[in-house]
Scaffold this motif. Structure first.
Motif, PDB file in Angstrom:
ATOM      1  N   THR A  29     -39.166 -11.232  39.192  1.00  0.00           N
ATOM      2  CA  THR A  29     -38.606 -12.588  39.130  1.00  0.00           C
ATOM      3  C   THR A  29     -37.689 -12.862  40.320  1.00  0.00           C
ATOM      4  N   GLY A  30     -37.390 -11.845  41.126  1.00  0.00           N
ATOM      5  CA  GLY A  30     -36.486 -12.020  42.261  1.00  0.00           C
ATOM      6  C   GLY A  30     -35.029 -11.808  41.890  1.00  0.00           C
ATOM      7  N   ALA A  31     -34.771 -11.297  40.695  1.00  0.00           N
ATOM      8  CA  ALA A  31     -33.398 -11.031  40.252  1.00  0.00           C
ATOM      9  C   ALA A  31     -33.324  -9.582  39.757  1.00  0.00           C
ATOM     10  N   SER A  32     -32.254  -9.262  39.080  1.00  0.00           N
ATOM     11  CA  SER A  32     -32.060  -7.947  38.480  1.00  0.00           C
ATOM     12  C   SER A  32     -31.321  -8.120  37.162  1.00  0.00           C
ATOM     13  N   THR A  54     -24.934  -5.031  30.183  1.00  0.00           N
ATOM     14  CA  THR A  54     -25.960  -5.472  31.132  1.00  0.00           C
ATOM     15  C   THR A  54     -25.856  -6.979  31.312  1.00  0.00           C
ATOM     16  N   LYS A  55     -25.851  -7.419  32.568  1.00  0.00           N
ATOM     17  CA  LYS A  55     -25.839  -8.861  32.872  1.00  0.00           C
ATOM     18  C   LYS A  55     -27.264  -9.258  33.234  1.00  0.00           C
ATOM     19  N   ARG A  56     -27.818 -10.191  32.506  1.00  0.00           N
ATOM     20  CA  ARG A  56     -29.234 -10.547  32.658  1.00  0.00           C
ATOM     21  C   ARG A  56     -29.495 -11.483  33.836  1.00  0.00           C
ATOM     22  N   ASN A  57     -30.556 -11.183  34.566  1.00  0.00           N
ATOM     23  CA  ASN A  57     -31.149 -12.108  35.527  1.00  0.00           C
ATOM     24  C   ASN A  57     -30.155 -12.641  36.569  1.00  0.00           C
TER      25      ASN A  57
END
Length: 155
Positions: A29-32, A54-57
């Motif tokens: 998606t181009g993120a982490s 965890t921090k999404r996207n």
């Protein structure tokens, strides 16, 4: 960016993960989905580990989460912290985005941050640290005094 704070009287080392920016995109998606894993190290051995949520996207996560380790004042010189920013994956393995190290055995900025923390006890000291690619290193242990990081229970 994280802050370090050591309370010698309580034997408490607090690392507050503040934020990260411009992380490498690890997902299609181009993120982490980044989280931070902090390992308490002594002579190449991991003694304890803790992690943030965890921090999404996102490639610019904000954590503001404190991680606390109990470290006796007589052991503070022998330990270091390995900070790994990880990408959470639901399927497969979580991947390492990058790492940094702080402590007396760390490189320039990591050693300076550690020295500053020890020079100003009870005061949080915050710095930005660049992430580097993780290389697994194996080092032989030369019998040190890291086995007793917690005070023995009193009778």
């Amino acid at each position: 960016m994280f802050s370090l704070c050591y309370l010698p009287t309580a034997g408490r080392l607090t690392i507050t993960m503040i934020q990260a920016r411009n992380l490498k995109a690890m997902d299609i998606t181009g993120a982490s989905d980044p989280y931070v894993k902090v390992s308490l190290m002594c002579e190449g051995r991991r003694l304890k580990k803790r992690k943030t949520s965890t921090k999404r996207n996102t490639l610019n996560p904000v954590y503001n989460e404190a991680i606390v380790f109990d470290v006796l004042p007589e052991n503070i010189e022998q330990i270091s912290l390995l900070i790994a920013v990880m990408d959470y994956d639901r399927v497969g393995h979580n991947e390492v985005i990058g790492v940094c190290r702080v402590g007396n055995d760390a490189d320039s900025l990591g050693r300076e941050h550690w020295s500053e923390m020890l020079s100003y006890p009870r005061k949080p000291v915050a710095h930005w640290h660049p992430l580097v690619e993780y290389q697994e290193t194996t080092s032989s242990s030369q019998g040190g005094s890291c086995n007793s990081l917690k005070a023995p229970p009193s009778p």
